[in-house]
Design a protein around this motif. Structure first.
Motif, PDB file in Angstrom:
ATOM      1  N   ASN A  96       0.837  -1.148   0.035  1.00 22.09           N
ATOM      2  CA  ASN A  96      -0.119  -0.093   0.036  1.00 22.09           C
ATOM      3  C   ASN A  96       0.844   1.152   0.023  1.00 22.09           C
ATOM      4  O   ASN A  96       1.861   1.361   0.859  1.00 22.09           O
ATOM      5  CB  ASN A  96      -1.007   0.005   1.221  1.00 22.09           C
ATOM      6  CG  ASN A  96      -2.039  -1.026   1.194  1.00 22.09           C
ATOM      7  OD1 ASN A  96      -2.360  -1.409   0.119  1.00 22.09           O
ATOM      8  ND2 ASN A  96      -2.205  -1.570   2.332  1.00 22.09           N
ATOM      9  N   VAL A  97       0.549   2.191  -0.926  1.00 22.20           N
ATOM     10  CA  VAL A  97       1.256   3.713  -0.882  1.00 22.20           C
ATOM     11  C   VAL A  97       1.070   4.404   0.166  1.00 22.20           C
ATOM     12  O   VAL A  97      -0.437   4.592   0.349  1.00 22.20           O
ATOM     13  CB  VAL A  97       1.041   3.961  -2.132  1.00 22.20           C
ATOM     14  CG1 VAL A  97       1.767   5.408  -2.373  1.00 22.20           C
ATOM     15  CG2 VAL A  97       1.882   3.173  -3.283  1.00 22.20           C
ATOM     16  N   GLN A  98       1.833   4.840   0.939  1.00 27.28           N
ATOM     17  CA  GLN A  98       1.461   5.792   1.938  1.00 27.28           C
ATOM     18  C   GLN A  98       1.890   7.069   1.655  1.00 27.28           C
ATOM     19  O   GLN A  98       3.362   7.161   1.385  1.00 27.28           O
ATOM     20  CB  GLN A  98       2.069   5.404   3.236  1.00 27.28           C
ATOM     21  CG  GLN A  98       1.438   3.836   3.661  1.00 27.28           C
ATOM     22  CD  GLN A  98       2.362   3.382   4.919  1.00 27.28           C
ATOM     23  OE1 GLN A  98       2.568   3.978   5.690  1.00 27.28           O
ATOM     24  NE2 GLN A  98       2.239   2.009   5.037  1.00 27.28           N
ATOM     25  N   SER A  99       1.229   8.296   1.897  1.00 26.16           N
ATOM     26  CA  SER A  99       1.859   9.419   1.811  1.00 26.16           C
ATOM     27  C   SER A  99       3.081   9.858   2.439  1.00 26.16           C
ATOM     28  O   SER A  99       3.652   9.565   3.668  1.00 26.16           O
ATOM     29  CB  SER A  99       0.810  10.382   2.707  1.00 26.16           C
ATOM     30  OG  SER A  99       1.161  11.694   2.189  1.00 26.16           O
ATOM     31  N   GLY A 100       4.109  10.282   1.689  1.00 23.04           N
ATOM     32  CA  GLY A 100       5.364  10.651   2.134  1.00 23.04           C
ATOM     33  C   GLY A 100       6.467   9.425   2.357  1.00 23.04           C
ATOM     34  O   GLY A 100       7.483   9.491   2.625  1.00 23.04           O
ATOM     35  N   ILE A 101       6.144   8.326   1.886  1.00 22.20           N
ATOM     36  CA  ILE A 101       6.799   6.932   1.855  1.00 22.20           C
ATOM     37  C   ILE A 101       7.259   6.936   0.606  1.00 22.20           C
ATOM     38  O   ILE A 101       6.326   6.740  -0.368  1.00 22.20           O
ATOM     39  CB  ILE A 101       5.916   5.779   2.498  1.00 22.20           C
ATOM     40  CG1 ILE A 101       5.661   6.122   3.961  1.00 22.20           C
ATOM     41  CG2 ILE A 101       6.892   4.671   2.596  1.00 22.20           C
ATOM     42  CD1 ILE A 101       6.927   6.409   4.990  1.00 22.20           C
ATOM     43  N   ASN A 102       8.510   6.721   0.253  1.00 22.77           N
ATOM     44  CA  ASN A 102       8.882   6.625  -1.233  1.00 22.77           C
ATOM     45  C   ASN A 102       9.567   5.075  -1.140  1.00 22.77           C
ATOM     46  O   ASN A 102      10.370   4.882  -2.462  1.00 22.77           O
ATOM     47  CB  ASN A 102       9.620   7.563  -1.607  1.00 22.77           C
ATOM     48  CG  ASN A 102      11.104   7.906  -1.244  1.00 22.77           C
ATOM     49  OD1 ASN A 102      11.317   7.523   0.166  1.00 22.77           O
ATOM     50  ND2 ASN A 102      12.137   8.609  -1.718  1.00 22.77           N
ATOM     51  N   THR A 103       9.988   4.483  -0.135  1.00 20.12           N
ATOM     52  CA  THR A 103      10.925   3.123  -0.136  1.00 20.12           C
ATOM     53  C   THR A 103       9.992   2.123   0.204  1.00 20.12           C
ATOM     54  O   THR A 103       9.188   1.951   1.125  1.00 20.12           O
ATOM     55  CB  THR A 103      11.867   3.378   0.949  1.00 20.12           C
ATOM     56  OG1 THR A 103      12.494   4.470   0.724  1.00 20.12           O
ATOM     57  CG2 THR A 103      12.853   1.885   0.965  1.00 20.12           C
ATOM     58  N   TYR A 104       9.997   1.134  -0.684  1.00 19.52           N
ATOM     59  CA  TYR A 104       9.262  -0.229  -0.459  1.00 19.52           C
ATOM     60  C   TYR A 104      10.168  -1.314  -0.752  1.00 19.52           C
ATOM     61  O   TYR A 104      11.010  -1.368  -1.724  1.00 19.52           O
ATOM     62  CB  TYR A 104       8.086  -0.223  -1.564  1.00 19.52           C
ATOM     63  CG  TYR A 104       7.017   0.960  -1.423  1.00 19.52           C
ATOM     64  CD1 TYR A 104       6.042   0.810  -0.376  1.00 19.52           C
ATOM     65  CD2 TYR A 104       7.408   2.252  -2.134  1.00 19.52           C
ATOM     66  CE1 TYR A 104       5.193   1.874  -0.054  1.00 19.52           C
ATOM     67  CE2 TYR A 104       6.451   3.220  -1.511  1.00 19.52           C
ATOM     68  CZ  TYR A 104       5.292   3.112  -0.514  1.00 19.52           C
ATOM     69  OH  TYR A 104       4.601   4.207  -0.391  1.00 19.52           O
TER      70      TYR A 104
END
Length: 183
Positions: A122-130
């Motif tokens: 799930n994409v989370q606001s402010g997170i760019n690392t997965y």
């Protein structure tokens, strides 16, 4: 099966007859227990997390036997660091990859099956690392990693494929760059 919250987490006591045994220990952070009915095909409900392993042939004698264990990290991590702006309509990232394994050999600590792995983040606001995990194959097979950005309806926003992604036990392979723009 033990949980890290158990009072005696780092110790195991069991009663076995004298003789030779294969001792396999697996530690991981999945919510479900690993399936260990086949020592060469230990499975994790299709979802991998950081995983540690120990294997040794042992011979138990009458009386007490103490075995000190040092575990080895056997997973490889693929880390995606997105440097461009993630569009607001992107709600999930689907990682589909081949060349690794979601099944562990208890003997070798390497991947034992050629898997097609799919992980959704799930994409989370402010997170760019997965991040996703795999068990590397014993022949240093490389991954083919396809990342698909999905909207709230599960429709594809964009797709990017990386060929020949090198992975190794206890290592992080990091791909950093634009996912949504061609700059």
């Amino acid at each position: 099966n033990k949980k890290s919250t158990d009072a005696d987490f780092a110790n195991a006591t069991m009663k076995l007859a004298e003789g030779k045994y294969h001792l396999v220990i697996v530690a991981h952070s999945n919510e479900k227990n690993a399936t260990t009915t086949d020592i060469n095909k230990i499975t994790f409900d299709g979802k991998l997390s950081d995983t540690f392993h120990y294997y040794k042939e042992i011979e138990l004698q009458a009386g007490g036997n103490n075995i000190d264990v040092v575990m080895e990290r056997v997973t490889a991590m693929f880390r995606l660091e997105i440097t461009d702006e993630i569009p607001e309509n992107v709600k999930q990232l689907k990682f589909y990859y081949t060349g690794g394994s979601s099944t562990l050999s208890g003997y070798t600590g390497a991947g034992s099956v050629n898997s097609r792995q799919t992980e959704i983040r799930n994409v989370q606001s402010g997170i760019n690392t997965y991040e996703v995990y795999t068990f590397p194959q014993p022949d240093d097979k490389k991954l083919k990693m396809t990342i698909t950005a999905l909207d709230a309806s599960g429709e594809t926003v964009c797709t990017k494929t990386f060929e020949d992604v090198a992975v190794s036990k206890n290592m992080i392979t990091c791909y950093k760059g634009n996912l949504f723009t061609n700059i």
